[in-house]
Design a protein around this motif. Structure first.
Motif, mmCIF file in Angstrom:
data_model
loop_
_atom_site.group_PDB
_atom_site.id
_atom_site.type_symbol
_atom_site.label_atom_id
_atom_site.label_comp_id
_atom_site.label_asym_id
_atom_site.label_seq_id
_atom_site.Cartn_x
_atom_site.Cartn_y
_atom_site.Cartn_z
ATOM 1 N N ASP A 188 61.909 64.216 35.484
ATOM 2 C CA ASP A 188 63.233 65.328 35.587
ATOM 3 C C ASP A 188 63.880 66.416 35.247
ATOM 4 O OD1 ASP A 188 63.617 63.707 38.075
ATOM 5 O OD2 ASP A 188 65.100 62.826 37.218
ATOM 6 N N GLU A 189 63.423 66.492 33.863
ATOM 7 C CA GLU A 189 63.801 66.767 32.693
ATOM 8 C C GLU A 189 62.054 68.336 32.484
ATOM 9 O OE1 GLU A 189 66.774 67.530 31.356
ATOM 10 O OE2 GLU A 189 67.549 65.698 32.415
ATOM 11 N N GLU A 190 62.686 69.233 31.713
ATOM 12 C CA GLU A 190 61.547 70.445 31.317
ATOM 13 C C GLU A 190 61.069 69.604 30.041
ATOM 14 O OE1 GLU A 190 61.095 74.838 30.003
ATOM 15 O OE2 GLU A 190 62.053 74.040 32.133
ATOM 16 N N LEU A 191 60.070 69.579 29.847
ATOM 17 C CA LEU A 191 58.940 69.037 28.916
ATOM 18 C C LEU A 191 58.373 69.952 28.053
ATOM 19 C CD1 LEU A 191 57.276 66.100 30.587
ATOM 20 C CD2 LEU A 191 60.137 66.145 30.052
ATOM 21 N N VAL A 192 58.868 69.417 26.138
ATOM 22 C CA VAL A 192 58.300 70.205 25.341
ATOM 23 C C VAL A 192 56.060 69.030 25.160
ATOM 24 C CG1 VAL A 192 57.706 71.149 23.064
ATOM 25 C CG2 VAL A 192 59.446 71.228 24.674
ATOM 26 N N MET A 193 55.294 69.653 25.455
ATOM 27 C CA MET A 193 53.978 68.323 25.589
ATOM 28 C C MET A 193 53.138 68.621 24.824
ATOM 29 S SD MET A 193 54.262 65.089 27.170
ATOM 30 C CE MET A 193 56.104 64.818 25.999
ATOM 31 N N PHE A 194 52.517 67.702 24.558
ATOM 32 C CA PHE A 194 50.696 68.027 23.219
ATOM 33 C C PHE A 194 50.144 68.390 23.851
ATOM 34 C CE2 PHE A 194 52.618 65.413 19.916
ATOM 35 C CZ PHE A 194 52.089 65.765 18.286
ATOM 36 N N LYS A 195 48.859 69.286 24.369
ATOM 37 C CA LYS A 195 48.498 69.886 24.924
ATOM 38 C C LYS A 195 47.413 68.261 25.206
ATOM 39 C CE LYS A 195 47.522 74.569 23.067
ATOM 40 N NZ LYS A 195 46.932 75.142 22.494
ATOM 41 N N GLU A 196 46.507 68.737 27.053
ATOM 42 C CA GLU A 196 45.259 67.983 27.495
ATOM 43 C C GLU A 196 45.020 66.938 26.045
ATOM 44 O OE1 GLU A 196 43.699 68.938 30.623
ATOM 45 O OE2 GLU A 196 45.753 68.500 31.462
ATOM 46 N N GLY A 197 44.278 66.361 26.278
ATOM 47 C CA GLY A 197 43.324 65.555 24.637
ATOM 48 C C GLY A 197 43.464 65.011 23.732
ATOM 49 N N TYR A 198 44.888 64.963 23.981
ATOM 50 C CA TYR A 198 46.037 64.472 22.665
ATOM 51 C C TYR A 198 45.952 63.072 23.482
ATOM 52 C CZ TYR A 198 44.842 67.878 19.036
ATOM 53 O OH TYR A 198 44.463 68.726 18.628
ATOM 54 N N PHE A 199 46.160 61.789 22.680
ATOM 55 C CA PHE A 199 46.549 60.395 23.468
ATOM 56 C C PHE A 199 48.203 61.004 23.831
ATOM 57 C CE2 PHE A 199 48.227 59.644 19.348
ATOM 58 C CZ PHE A 199 49.175 59.583 18.488
ATOM 59 N N HIS A 200 49.514 61.182 23.234
ATOM 60 C CA HIS A 200 50.260 61.810 23.637
ATOM 61 C C HIS A 200 50.297 61.774 25.529
ATOM 62 C CE1 HIS A 200 53.062 59.929 20.622
ATOM 63 N NE2 HIS A 200 53.943 60.669 21.389
ATOM 64 N N ARG A 201 49.648 62.988 25.168
ATOM 65 C CA ARG A 201 49.555 63.792 26.566
ATOM 66 C C ARG A 201 49.046 62.617 28.006
ATOM 67 N NH1 ARG A 201 49.939 69.312 28.445
ATOM 68 N NH2 ARG A 201 49.210 69.022 30.666
ATOM 69 N N ARG A 202 48.249 62.333 27.635
ATOM 70 C CA ARG A 202 47.275 61.304 28.353
ATOM 71 C C ARG A 202 47.772 59.817 28.983
ATOM 72 N NH1 ARG A 202 41.135 58.917 26.724
ATOM 73 N NH2 ARG A 202 41.220 58.974 28.876
ATOM 74 N N ILE A 203 48.940 59.651 27.457
ATOM 75 C CA ILE A 203 49.707 58.318 27.939
ATOM 76 C C ILE A 203 51.219 58.779 28.906
ATOM 77 C CG2 ILE A 203 52.078 57.018 27.013
ATOM 78 C CD1 ILE A 203 48.619 55.505 27.004
ATOM 79 N N VAL A 204 51.591 60.232 28.543
ATOM 80 C CA VAL A 204 52.247 61.210 29.108
ATOM 81 C C VAL A 204 52.306 60.868 30.140
ATOM 82 C CG1 VAL A 204 53.779 63.036 29.278
ATOM 83 C CG2 VAL A 204 54.001 61.680 27.387
ATOM 84 N N ASP A 205 50.882 61.867 31.286
ATOM 85 C CA ASP A 205 50.377 61.679 32.098
ATOM 86 C C ASP A 205 49.971 60.585 33.632
ATOM 87 O OD1 ASP A 205 50.176 64.682 31.658
ATOM 88 O OD2 ASP A 205 47.749 64.279 31.284
ATOM 89 N N LYS A 206 49.437 59.355 32.283
ATOM 90 C CA LYS A 206 49.468 58.538 33.016
ATOM 91 C C LYS A 206 50.235 58.023 33.799
ATOM 92 C CE LYS A 206 47.362 53.763 31.763
ATOM 93 N NZ LYS A 206 46.642 52.783 30.568
ATOM 94 N N LEU A 207 51.644 57.740 32.799
ATOM 95 C CA LEU A 207 53.045 57.516 33.210
ATOM 96 C C LEU A 207 53.554 58.750 34.427
ATOM 97 C CD1 LEU A 207 55.994 56.079 32.137
ATOM 98 C CD2 LEU A 207 57.122 57.804 30.529
#
Length: 295
Positions: A188-207
């Protein structure tokens, strides 16, 4: 082709004598003579003039000498390099490391490895885990850090580290009053994220997909200091590994509910030869970067 006759041939060319060549080589003269005769027979050429006591190279022999010296030099260089690798005096390690680990986990390990093996070249490639995994599979890397749960059949892995993904917020953010953060509240919050291809981003997208939410990504960057700065100023929230957060960052972290743990491993191709230098690096990382489990 057996290269021993080429060594005999070079010795004869330099000493201009079968006898002196044999002495220099430490072999019997008949063995040298027979080897040269066989070499000439194999090539179908006369390489040496044998007129009385004068020994000289034919035109064909002079041309062969140029190639023979290059072949012997290349062979000696290869044998020397292989011999030195036995003692790990030379070698190269090409390893892929994600940004977060490259900045906060690996530096002391890499420096300690270089101190122990100063003549082994370390080539560190930084990037997203997906990009690095593809480079590893394509033979562009020898080793790479990957998320263990995504290990393909063609790779083997050694456990490296287990870290929790933490919701990262400014000190005055409302989440600071909570002990844990649900995925729904996070998205529900505005996010500051890594770009696609990084494991953090993939986990967040999966979640996000699992809880049927569309992430509201306000900033995309792979620069960790920038992620921290934007989050500190309250322009968004993020998620970082525990190892990244330092006491003077003016940031607060909270676990997801339920907690999200990442198992990271260092991988290599099953079908490739793992050099002594690479095996030494794996052993060193295993010894000095013990598998951490923070639960």
């Amino acid at each position: 082709m057996d290269i021993k006759p080429l060594r005999y041939f070079i010795a004869i060319a330099k000493t201009e004598s079968f006898t002196k060549a044999a002495q220099q080589l430490g072999v019997a003269q008949p063995a040298v003579s027979m080897a040269i005769k066989k070499l000439e027979a194999d090539l179908g050429l006369t390489l040496i003039h044998r007129a009385d006591r004068n020994i000289g190279l034919t035109d064909e022999g002079k041309k062969l000498l140029i190639h023979a010296e290059k072949i012997i030099q290349a062979t000696d260089d290869a044998l020397l390099e292989m011999s030195e690798l036995k003692g790990l005096s030379q070698g190269e390690v090409r390893v892929g490391i994600p940004s977060m680990l490259g900045s906060y986990y690996f530096p002391p390990i890499l420096m300690a490895f270089r101190h122990k093996y100063p003549t082994i070249t370390l080539k560190v490639i930084e990037g997203g885990t997906w990009q690095l995994q593809k480079m590893l599979e394509n033979g562009e890397l020898d080793l790479s850090v990957i998320v263990a749960e995504t290990l393909p059949d063609g790779l083997e892995t050694q456990a490296l580290i287990r870290e929790e993904m933490l919701v990262t917020i400014a000190t005055d953010h409302p989440f600071s009053q909570l002990e844990k953060i649900s995925p729904e509240a996070f998205f529900d919050e505005e996010l500051v994220m890594f770009k696609e291809g990084y494991f953090h981003r993939r986990i967040v997208d999966k979640l996000a997909k699992a809880c049927k939410k569309t992430p509201k990504i306000g900033f995309e960057t792979n620069l960790i200091p920038l992620i921290k700065s934007i989050t500190q100023q309250g322009f968004g929230i993020s998620t970082l590994l525990a190892m990244v957060i330092e006491e003077d960052d003016n940031l607060i972290t909270r676990s997801f509910d339920p907690p999200i743990w990442l198992d990271l491993g260092i991988a290599w191709r099953k079908d490739s030869y793992l050099s002594k230098a690479n095996r030494a690096f794996l052993e060193f990382v295993n010894e000095h970067g013990r598998y951490k489990r923070r639960q």
